[in-house]
Structures are given as C-alpha cells and as structure tokens.
Scaffold this motif. Structure first.
Motif, PDB file in Angstrom:
ATOM      1  N   GLN A  24       0.827  -1.213   0.000  1.00  0.00           N
ATOM      2  CA  GLN A  24       0.000   0.000   0.000  1.00  0.00           C
ATOM      3  C   GLN A  24       0.859   1.259   0.000  1.00  0.00           C
ATOM      4  O   GLN A  24       0.606   2.203  -0.740  1.00  0.00           O
ATOM      5  CB  GLN A  24      -0.892   0.023   1.248  1.00  0.00           C
ATOM      6  N   SER A  46      -7.146 -10.502   8.964  1.00  0.00           N
ATOM      7  CA  SER A  46      -6.571 -10.089  10.237  1.00  0.00           C
ATOM      8  C   SER A  46      -6.309 -11.298  11.123  1.00  0.00           C
ATOM      9  O   SER A  46      -7.226 -11.897  11.664  1.00  0.00           O
ATOM     10  CB  SER A  46      -7.517  -9.118  10.939  1.00  0.00           C
ATOM     11  N   ALA A  49      -7.671 -11.559  14.610  1.00  0.00           N
ATOM     12  CA  ALA A  49      -9.111 -11.726  14.816  1.00  0.00           C
ATOM     13  C   ALA A  49      -9.567 -13.164  14.688  1.00  0.00           C
ATOM     14  O   ALA A  49     -10.761 -13.452  14.773  1.00  0.00           O
ATOM     15  CB  ALA A  49      -9.867 -10.858  13.820  1.00  0.00           C
ATOM     16  N   ARG A  59     -17.672 -13.792  10.926  1.00  0.00           N
ATOM     17  CA  ARG A  59     -17.397 -14.849   9.958  1.00  0.00           C
ATOM     18  C   ARG A  59     -16.027 -14.567   9.347  1.00  0.00           C
ATOM     19  O   ARG A  59     -15.506 -13.466   9.493  1.00  0.00           O
ATOM     20  CB  ARG A  59     -18.447 -14.835   8.848  1.00  0.00           C
ATOM     21  N   GLN A  61     -15.270 -13.815   6.351  1.00  0.00           N
ATOM     22  CA  GLN A  61     -15.284 -12.636   5.463  1.00  0.00           C
ATOM     23  C   GLN A  61     -15.277 -11.316   6.241  1.00  0.00           C
ATOM     24  O   GLN A  61     -14.925 -10.278   5.699  1.00  0.00           O
ATOM     25  CB  GLN A  61     -16.455 -12.683   4.475  1.00  0.00           C
ATOM     26  N   ASP A  62     -15.679 -11.373   7.515  1.00  0.00           N
ATOM     27  CA  ASP A  62     -15.678 -10.146   8.304  1.00  0.00           C
ATOM     28  C   ASP A  62     -14.286  -9.749   8.794  1.00  0.00           C
ATOM     29  O   ASP A  62     -14.069  -8.612   9.211  1.00  0.00           O
ATOM     30  CB  ASP A  62     -16.597 -10.293   9.525  1.00  0.00           C
ATOM     31  N   ILE A  63     -13.353 -10.700   8.795  1.00  0.00           N
ATOM     32  CA  ILE A  63     -12.014 -10.334   9.261  1.00  0.00           C
ATOM     33  C   ILE A  63     -11.080 -10.033   8.081  1.00  0.00           C
ATOM     34  O   ILE A  63      -9.870  -9.997   8.213  1.00  0.00           O
ATOM     35  CB  ILE A  63     -11.402 -11.382  10.219  1.00  0.00           C
ATOM     36  N   VAL A  64     -11.685  -9.823   6.917  1.00  0.00           N
ATOM     37  CA  VAL A  64     -10.922  -9.424   5.727  1.00  0.00           C
ATOM     38  C   VAL A  64     -11.051  -7.912   5.568  1.00  0.00           C
ATOM     39  O   VAL A  64     -12.125  -7.417   5.236  1.00  0.00           O
ATOM     40  CB  VAL A  64     -11.466 -10.159   4.475  1.00  0.00           C
ATOM     41  N   PRO A  65      -9.985  -7.168   5.823  1.00  0.00           N
ATOM     42  CA  PRO A  65     -10.120  -5.707   5.866  1.00  0.00           C
ATOM     43  C   PRO A  65     -10.348  -5.027   4.515  1.00  0.00           C
ATOM     44  O   PRO A  65     -10.922  -3.953   4.469  1.00  0.00           O
ATOM     45  CB  PRO A  65      -8.788  -5.232   6.457  1.00  0.00           C
ATOM     46  N   TYR A  66      -9.880  -5.615   3.427  1.00  0.00           N
ATOM     47  CA  TYR A  66     -10.050  -4.957   2.128  1.00  0.00           C
ATOM     48  C   TYR A  66     -10.696  -5.924   1.152  1.00  0.00           C
ATOM     49  O   TYR A  66     -10.190  -7.030   0.950  1.00  0.00           O
ATOM     50  CB  TYR A  66      -8.709  -4.491   1.561  1.00  0.00           C
ATOM     51  N   TRP A  69     -12.295  -5.380  -4.708  1.00  0.00           N
ATOM     52  CA  TRP A  69     -12.186  -4.167  -5.532  1.00  0.00           C
ATOM     53  C   TRP A  69     -10.992  -3.321  -5.131  1.00  0.00           C
ATOM     54  O   TRP A  69     -10.369  -2.644  -5.959  1.00  0.00           O
ATOM     55  CB  TRP A  69     -13.476  -3.328  -5.481  1.00  0.00           C
ATOM     56  N   TYR A  70     -10.644  -3.345  -3.874  1.00  0.00           N
ATOM     57  CA  TYR A  70      -9.553  -2.505  -3.394  1.00  0.00           C
ATOM     58  C   TYR A  70      -8.244  -2.865  -4.105  1.00  0.00           C
ATOM     59  O   TYR A  70      -7.529  -1.994  -4.599  1.00  0.00           O
ATOM     60  CB  TYR A  70      -9.406  -2.683  -1.887  1.00  0.00           C
ATOM     61  N   GLU A  73      -8.356  -1.882  -7.830  1.00  0.00           N
ATOM     62  CA  GLU A  73      -8.215  -0.451  -8.070  1.00  0.00           C
ATOM     63  C   GLU A  73      -6.823   0.064  -7.723  1.00  0.00           C
ATOM     64  O   GLU A  73      -6.346   1.019  -8.310  1.00  0.00           O
ATOM     65  CB  GLU A  73      -9.292   0.325  -7.302  1.00  0.00           C
ATOM     66  N   GLN A  74      -6.190  -0.592  -6.761  1.00  0.00           N
ATOM     67  CA  GLN A  74      -4.841  -0.176  -6.377  1.00  0.00           C
ATOM     68  C   GLN A  74      -3.781  -0.795  -7.297  1.00  0.00           C
ATOM     69  O   GLN A  74      -2.599  -0.568  -7.114  1.00  0.00           O
ATOM     70  CB  GLN A  74      -4.544  -0.596  -4.933  1.00  0.00           C
TER      71      GLN A  74
ATOM     72  N   CYS B 382      -9.277  -6.030  13.354  1.00  0.00           N
ATOM     73  CA  CYS B 382      -9.999  -7.277  13.590  1.00  0.00           C
ATOM     74  C   CYS B 382     -11.371  -7.279  12.928  1.00  0.00           C
ATOM     75  O   CYS B 382     -11.838  -8.303  12.492  1.00  0.00           O
ATOM     76  CB  CYS B 382     -10.126  -7.563  15.088  1.00  0.00           C
ATOM     77  N   ARG B 396     -13.742  -0.016  10.429  1.00  0.00           N
ATOM     78  CA  ARG B 396     -12.349  -0.453  10.400  1.00  0.00           C
ATOM     79  C   ARG B 396     -11.522   0.276   9.332  1.00  0.00           C
ATOM     80  O   ARG B 396     -10.341   0.533   9.529  1.00  0.00           O
ATOM     81  CB  ARG B 396     -12.309  -1.967  10.130  1.00  0.00           C
TER      82      ARG B 396
END
Ligand SMILES: Cc1cc2nc3c(=O)[nH]c(=O)nc-3n(C[C@H](O)[C@H](O)[C@H](O)COP(=O)(O)OP(=O)(O)OC[C@H]3O[C@@H](n4cnc5c(N)ncnc54)[C@H](O)[C@@H]3O)c2cc1C
Lengths: 459, 451
Positions: A24, A46, A49, A59, A61-66, A69-70, A73-74, B382, B396
């Motif tokens: 990043q 994460s 987590a 779940r 998928q909830d501990i995936v921060p990006y 698409w991120y 696009e990056q 997290c 987050r």
C-alpha cells in the motif's frame, strides 16, 4: 540504489499485515508493478481476529479488511500460491502451482508459525498451535464435542485460546511456567490481577508447571498429558502456545543468511542484494542496546513496512521504532502499555501504582528515581491516549510534567468514572512539595499545542 | 493490596437452578404467546382481554426472566458468543420465520386492521385507562412497540452493563418511548387534546409541518396546539442544528427517536446483519437524500397550494403526500424497516429511508463537533467495529488508518467502541478545527471508498 523504478517488479511473499502495508505504501508513491504471493489465503485477513471467528462474533469474510475491488483499483496483483524456492541468482521465484515469477526487488514477509519444543507426543491428533487459518480450521475439527483441554504456555495467544475454548463450554487448564500468568512481562501486581481474573472465568491455572509428555489413546489421539511434577491431566485437546518461529524453511539454499529469522540490517536489507525481509520472519543483525532482536507484533509489522516502503521509494531511512506500545485483552480486561515497564524493577526505578477495589482496573506509571523521567505506563481496564503517551515518552517528560497533563490522557468512554484523582493524591503524598496544576489541561488544547495530528485528511 | 475474591461467576457452566429459571421463562413465554394467539382468533370463545392482555403480561414476565438469566450468566466480553453460529441471528430458518411473522403483522396492521379485532379488543381496558377512549389498531401497535422497547431495553442494559454510556443511553430510549411516544400522547387524548408526539419532528413526522396539521392543531388544540406547532418548528429548525452541532446526530437517533429506540433494543441482536459493502453505501446515498428532497418538496407544494387556496397546484400536492405516506411511511419504515430486522439488520429504515436521518447526517458531516476518535496506531484490523455497526459503516477502514470516523450515517450508538477488543475508539465532541485529521503515528492511503 534502493529506489524502485516505475518499470520494475516488486514481489512480496506473504499477504500479512507487513506485506500488504508495504504494498500500500509503495503504491501510494510509485507506479511500479506490485505482486503479492501468499499461500494461506487469497485475500489479506486479520490474524489477530481469528479467535472471533471461532467464537462466532464474526465470519471469516468479516475479518478481511479490504475487499476484492480494493486490490484491483490499487493495481496490486494477488497470487494465491506457495513459493517453493527463491533463486536469487536469476531473481526468480519457483511456485508450487503457477509459473515461475521474476522479480526486480523481493520482500520476504512470510510471518511465523507455532514453535514446538520436542515434547513426546506433540504430533498426536488433537495437539496444535494457533497461528494460521489452517490452524483455526483444525481447531474447529479437533475441539468438536470434546470436554477437556490443556493449554501449554502462558502468553497472549494462550489466553486467547482459553477464551475460545470456554466459549464452547470446554473445561480448560493452562500450564504456566512462572508463578503468575505472563509474569515474564507483567510486574507482580498486574500479573496477579490478570491471573485472578482468568481464574474467575473458570480457567484452571497450574502455575510453575510444565509439560512433560502427551499421551495417546488407541486411535492416536491425545488422551492426557503428564506434567513435570508428575500430574496426569486427562484431555482431548492440547494447545501449544509457547511462542512462534519464523517461516524460513523454503529459503534454504537461496543464499540468504538466516539465524533464527532472516538476518537484516536497520534498512531491512538481507545478505542478498534486492532482497528484503521484515516483521515476524526477520531478525535484526545488530539490534540497538536494549532493543529486541525480533519484533513479532501487528504494530511493529506495520512500522517495519512503513520504514521499508520509505527506503524503496528512495528516502532511505533506518528503522527507528520510537516508544514501545502494545495492547491485549484478557477476557473482560483490556491491557495497554506504553514505553517500557519491566516485570521486575531495578534499584533506580520506582512507580505510582493504583488499582481499584474489585481488582479490575490498574494504572502504573514507572519512572526513574533520580531524574523522575517517565519510563513506561501499564494500564489494565483503563484506556489512555496513544498520541499523548507517545509524546510524553518521546519528549522525555518527567513524572512531574506528566502529572500536569494527566487529565487529558484518559480515553475511556464518555460518562465513565475517572481515576486521576486517586493517582494524583498518591503523587502528592509522595511528593508533598509539588503544586497542583494551575489549570486542568484539556486534550484538544494539547493536541493543538503539540501538533499531535496528521496534515492529510483523506476521509 | 486488594486482591480479587475468587467467586463463582458468570462463566462457570450453568447450574441447574439457572436452567430452571430459564425454563420457567420459556414456559411463560409460550403460555403468553398462546394467549395472544387465542385472543387473535378465538375472541368469540374466551374473553380476549383475559387471553390477550393476560397473555401479554405473562409473556412479558417470561421474557424478562429468560433474558435476565441468559444475559447475566455471560460476562461482558461473552455477549456476542455464537451470534454468527445461531440460526436466529445469522439468517437461518428461524430468522426467516420471525421476519415473515413481523412483516405479516405490519401488512395486517396497515391494510387489514379488521383481522386484528381480537387483539384490539384485548387492549380495551388499557386504552380506556390511559386515553379514555376505545382501543384501535394504532393503540395495539403502540402498546406492542413500547413493550418491545422496554423488554429488550432490559436485554440491552444487561448486555452492555459494564458501560455507563450504554446504560444511560438505553434508559434514555426507554424513557422517551414510554413517556413521550406512549403515555403522553395517550394522556393528551384523555384530556381531549390533539394526539401529539413531542419526540418526533419534521421531516421524520413529515405531516407535522403540513398546512392541514397546523390548521387542525390550532383549531382543536387552541393554546396547547399553538405550543405544539411552536415546539415542532423550533426542534426542526433550531434545536436540531444546535444539538447536532454539539453532540452529533446521536442526540436524536440513538437517544430519543422511537425508531432508533426499537433498533437499539429489540433490534440489537441483529445489528451485525447490516451490509458493509461499497455497493450498499452507494444505494444508501442514492435513496436517502432523494427521500429528504421529496419530503421538503411535498411540504413546500402543500404550503404553496394552501396559500393559493388550491388554485396553483390543484390536488396534485395532496397526491404527493399520499404517495409518500404509502411508500415511505408504511411500506418502508414499517414493513421493511422492522419486518426485515432478522434479515437485513436493525437500521434499514434509518440508513436508507429516514429523511430526519438524512438531515441530521448532513449536519453531522459538515457542521458538528462530533467524531469517533481512533486511538493512535492501536487498531489491529480485527473487524468487530465494522461487523457490529448497525448502519453498515466500514468503521475499520478508518480505524486501521488512524483516522477519526465522521460519517453522515453514524447514529453514535457507540457499539463499535464497545466491541473493540483494544479500546481503540472513542465517541467525543471537540473543536471543529482539525476534526478530520488522523493520528501522526500511522501513514495512510489517500483512497476514498466513495468518490
Ligand atoms: C492468534 C494470534 C493473535 C495475535 N494477536 C496480536 C495482537 O493482538 N496484537 C499484536 O500486536 N500482535 C498479535 N499477533 C501477532 C501478529 O498477528 C503478527 O505479528 C503479525 O500478523 C505478523 O504479520 P506478518 O505480515 O509478518 O506475517 P503473517 O501475518 O504471518 O503473514 C505471512 C504470510 O506469508 C505466507 N507465507 C509464508 N511462507 C510462504 C511461502 N513460502 N509462500 C507463500 N506464502 C508464504 C503465510 O502463509 C502468511 O499468510 C497475534 C498472532 C496470533 C497468531
């Protein structure tokens, strides 16, 4: 020349916090091609987590921060594959499934995995550590329907594992080498407070106790353990949380110097040109006096990555961590630490320590006896402002300076009870000739006065 | 040095006596539900007051027993255990059943109230006592609604019992629902005054500033009616901007509002179901602001029409108002807003539909001292904050970059800060200067989720 050119290819092995932060930060200021190769999961998640997935708070998928698409696009390419070998002579990576990959600059951010200490029976079914996603899946399978578990090691991952197991109603015993939980890091009072709290949550703590061997049943599953002192504890699961070791096996023969971890200097350069290593898998060749050889934390991973990105972008800066900080949670009690508070104090160190009656909150300010310089802060169940604590430590505040600004440092939610008064009264008892501050300092004023905010306003 | 007494707490496996209490609670809940059912369908055989009102009372006692026992047994950090593993809270079969039943209830309530005659009669003594007039479907609805807020308010109080912020905030929504949205309007009717909700304002109660309402309040309410008009106008145009300037949108959405009150109590077990994706955010801005525009236009049209005595726009503006009432008032806020709690989360209406939320949101974003501060570089990404954000904000995203969270949607419920395992977030009001600036301890992306 470290600086990466626009037509060059930066390859990063490992999509943990170190690898993705590096990608990043480099992308922010360079158009070079960036690829992250990682074996564990397609998308960065994460690691901290993992426990919440097991406990059903989130779940995967909830501990995936990006989201997907991120990365698109990056323009950061993701390769979900395992690197079998690094051929530094050809600047090439050999992957398990995909075609080989050429790099101009290579960053090793391969993290670590659970460390074992050659206990008899450690490969039995039901014995495992907790570091990776695969460990989590294994733990799900290993703990289905069981009654009793034993955890070896009294550190941060150990207590997380205990909390996870308790959430499924499994009886947990922890074997701890010290006379209190995490007493190699926490001073006596804090360690006792946390130890008692863990016990109140129904965890059995066996203090000053170590693992001797793990016993199998007929099916090759764990059935019990033997401790050093000769106790036999029946259990169907053994959690090994005695530390982590760097993931470096695949680098054998790559001509990269490795000791415990990949040896690097303060620019994260390895013994091979154009190959860098950082975070959990790296080991500093010449750490500054009093600084650790390895830093294996989420926070330091990010700091390493920021420093290396700066070097790769042409602004060659040695890594300087700045004042230490860390945080954790023991069941209901949050823990924060700033600066350095050792488990055992020297003759020159003294502290103000306050703890509430229910033993759920504590504050310790450690300072140098002679100069009154602030050395570190330990907090249990109370939150302080990171920016201000950092400023105090960075600027070499004395305890007396700190007391002037104490009311501004609290970060507890609105309406919470405040504890400055009790700490201050202890302070004035110890230093009777000190005057109370003329004016209560307020966070917003200090923030402005010391410039404790960034200029960029990207949100 | 005081050391902790080792007491058998919270997490030790449930003892038999605890299980007995829970069982009794469940039995009472079942008897209560049966009673309510009999009142609904068998009013000809048994007095619906006995079965319906009695059933409601038994249900309440049972629910409180059950909640008390199951929440108290868990320590604060254990309250969300298993939420994504249990059917009822992870869109499993029972969630769909609850969703269908709730939705069906709204359909009957809005369009087939006669089918609810038995239940309406069941509330007769209560209605007579409070309002001195016969019960109707709206009284039935108000009673159930208030009970839901109160019972589940107890749930929220126990669940968040280690936080004074949440205790005070929960008591506040319970108080405003019971006092301002149930007892006071009833009392007004008893005194033959216009029924008025002092805790709802235009543009949420869009008709409170319609010419017809004003006319009626002046006619029927005399001095009190004039006060009501004054109160409503002052809150819509003066108190709302001022309070939002100092405290953010939260002073209303998660402290006072009845819709918010239901969401924060009965809706709390469903807060993690809100959609966090970028697509959902795009839908949100594409729907909520046009609705605010629609309310403003409708109100203006109605006034123009009334001044011109209908000459300018004819009946068009009345049609406008009716369309809004049907699609937004009934369909959106009721049927989808509450009926879909177990499927889409508890703030669907507040997030996608409510014009008051849109108005407050604009004020919060551009004209407020409120923000959620991220504590330096402490976020471990997290995801608990984003998961438990009922408004679907990806908290987050900001926290891991050390930035404050300032979003028009944020209702300031404070649950993100509560579930954060590292205590990284804090709701606070501070100077507007440097409000969007993050910590100097992290470098960050310049990328924005929505352009
Ligand atoms: C359960 C748990 C809880 C934790 N909690 C905290 C906490 O609260 N606070 C804190 O500061 N720290 C915490 N930590 C430590 C922290 O998570 C780590 O220090 C941090 O994640 C390290 O990041 P990293 O990017 O260096 O490596 P990792 O996150 O380990 O990422 C390395 C990646 O590289 C991949 N990889 C390795 N070799 C290869 C190869 N040959 N080919 C392809 N891919 C490869 C691995 O599969 C892995 O996905 C915790 C750790 C664990 C396990």
């Amino acid at each position: 020349m470290n600086q990466i050119k626009a037509q060059e290819h930066l390859v990063i092995i490992g999509n943990g916090i170190a690898g993705v932060t590096l990608a990043q930060r480099v992308r922010q200021r360079s158009d070079c091609r960036i690829t992250i190769v990682s074996a564990e999961s397609q998308l960065h998640f994460s690691r901290t987590a993992l426990m919440y997935v097991y406990m059903g708070h989130m779940r995967f998928q909830d501990i995936v921060p990006y989201a997907d698409w991120y990365w698109q696009e990056q323009k950061i390419e993701l390769v979900h594959d395992y690197v079998e070998r690094v051929e530094t002579s050809d600047k090439k990576l050999v992957l398990r499934e995909g075609p080989p990959l050429h790099y101009d600059k290579l960053v090793l951010a391969t993290g670590s995995s659970a460390a074992y200490y050659d206990w008899p029976g450690q490969t039995l079914k039901g014995v495992q550590g907790l570091v990776s996603l695969q460990d989590l899946e294994l733990m799900e399978a290993n703990t289905a329907g069981i009654q009793q578990a034993v955890i070896i090691g009294g550190g941060l991952i150990g207590v997380e594992m205990a909390e996870m197991l308790r959430s499924r109603g499994i009886a947990v015993t922890m074997l701890i080498r010290d006379k209190l939980y995490w007493h190699n890091v926490l001073p006596e009072e804090e360690a006792r407070l946390v130890t008692d709290h863990i016990r109140q949550h129904g965890i059995e703590l066996l203090l000053q106790e170590e693992l001797q061997e793990i016993l199998a049943d007929d099916a090759g599953r764990v059935r019990a353990i033997h401790t050093r002192s000769g106790k036999e504890l029946p259990c169907q699961f053994v959690g090994i949380t005695t530390g982590v070791k760097p993931n470096v096996e695949f680098l054998k023969g790559a001509g990269i110097e490795i000791e415990k971890g990949i040896l690097v200097n303060e620019f994260f350069e390895t013994s091979q040109p154009d190959v860098y290593a950082l975070s959990d898998c790296a080991q500093f060749r010449n750490p500054a006096p009093g600084q650790p050889m390895m830093e294996q934390l989420w926070y330091t991973a990010r700091l390493h990555a920021e420093a290396l990105a700066s070097t790769l972008l042409g602004d060659r800066k040695p890594y300087q961590r700045g004042p230490w900080f860390n945080s954790a949670k023991f069941f209901d009690i949050e823990y924060q630490t700033y600066g350095f508070v050792p488990a055992r104090f020297t003759e020159q160190q003294e502290s103000l320590y306050w703890q509430n009656e229910e033993a759920t909150k504590a504050i310790r300010l450690l300072y140098d006896k002679k100069t009154a310089k602030l050395l570190g802060i330990n907090l249990l169940g109370v939150r302080y402002r990171h920016d201000l604590c950092h400023h105090w430590l960075q600027q070499g505040y004395t305890l007396h300076d700190v007391m002037q600004e104490l009311p501004a440092v609290n970060f507890d939610p609105e309406f919470f009870q405040r504890y400055e008064e009790e700490l201050l009264s202890q302070y004035y008892t110890r230093f009777p000739d000190r005057q109370p501050p003329v004016k209560h300092s307020n966070w917003w004023e200090l923030r402005k006065r010391f410039g404790l905010f960034s200029d960029s306003t990207s949100c | 040095m005081p050391t902790a007494v080792i007491s058998p707490t919270a997490t030790t496996p449930p003892t038999t006596s605890q299980n007995v209490v829970k069982m009794v609670g469940l039995v009472l809940i079942s008897i209560g539900l049966l009673g309510i059912l009999v009142a609904a369908v068998g009013a000809d055989y048994l007095s619906p007051v006995f079965t319906g009102l009695g059933g409601t009372a038994v249900f309440t006692v049972g629910a409180l027993l059950y909640i008390w026992q199951s929440r108290r047994r868990k320590s604060p950090a254990e309250q969300n255990h298993g939420l994504w593993q249990q059917e009822a809270t992870s869109r499993g079969a029972s969630a769909w059943v609850i969703g269908f039943v709730l939705t069906g209830f709204y359909v009957l309530l809005y369009w087939f109230p006669d089918t609810l005659q038995g239940l309406i009669q069941a509330m007769e003594p209560l209605s007579q006592w409070l309002r001195n007039r016969p019960s109707d479907q709206w009284f039935l609805y108000g009673t159930f609604y208030t009970l839901a807020v109160l019972i589940m308010g107890v749930y929220a109080l126990l669940k968040y019992r280690n936080s004074r912020y949440h205790i005070i905030r929960t008591i506040s929504v319970m108080f405003f629902q019971l006092g301002f949205a149930f007892l006071l309007p009833g009392l007004l009717l008893m005194l033959n005054q216009p029924e008025y909700y002092f805790s709802y304002f235009w543009p949420l109660k869009y008709d409170y500033l319609f010419p017809s309402t004003i006319e009626y309040l002046v006619r029927d309410g005399a001095a009190l009616g004039v006060f009501m008009i004054f109160w409503g106008a002052v809150f819509s145009f003066l108190a709302t901007p001022v309070l939002t300037y100092f405290y953010g949108k939260r002073w209303y959405c998660s402290w006072v509002c009845g819709c918010g009150g239901l969401a924060e109590t009965a809706g709390d077990p469903y807060r993690h179901l809100s959609d966090k994706s970028r697509k959902a955010w795009r839908w949100e801005v594409a729907i909520i602001y046009p609705i605010l525009g629609f309310v403003i236009l409708t109100t203006l049209f109605l006034w123009v029409n009334s001044w011109s005595e209908g000459r300018l726009l004819g009946d068009l503006s009345g049609g406008f108002a009716q369309t809004y009432g049907f699609f937004i008032g009934a369909m959106f806020s009721g049927v989808i807003g509450v009926g879909f709690y177990p499927l889409m989360g508890n703030r669907v209406w507040c997030r996608f539909g409510c014009p008051m939320a849109a108005y407050l949101g604009l004020l919060q974003k551009y004209f407020s001292r409120f923000r959620i501060t991220t504590n330096g570089g402490q976020c471990i990404s997290c995801g608990n904050c984003s998961t438990y954000c009922e408004m679907g904000i990806d908290v987050r995203w900001y926290a891991q970059q050390g930035e404050p969270i300032i979003r028009a949607a944020c209702v300031g419920c404070g649950i993100c800060a509560h579930v954060c395992p590292r205590g990284v977030l804090k709701l606070e009001n501070g100077p507007r200067e440097g409000r969007y600036a993050g910590t100097p301890l992290i470098s960050r992306d310049e990328l924005r989720i929505l352009d």
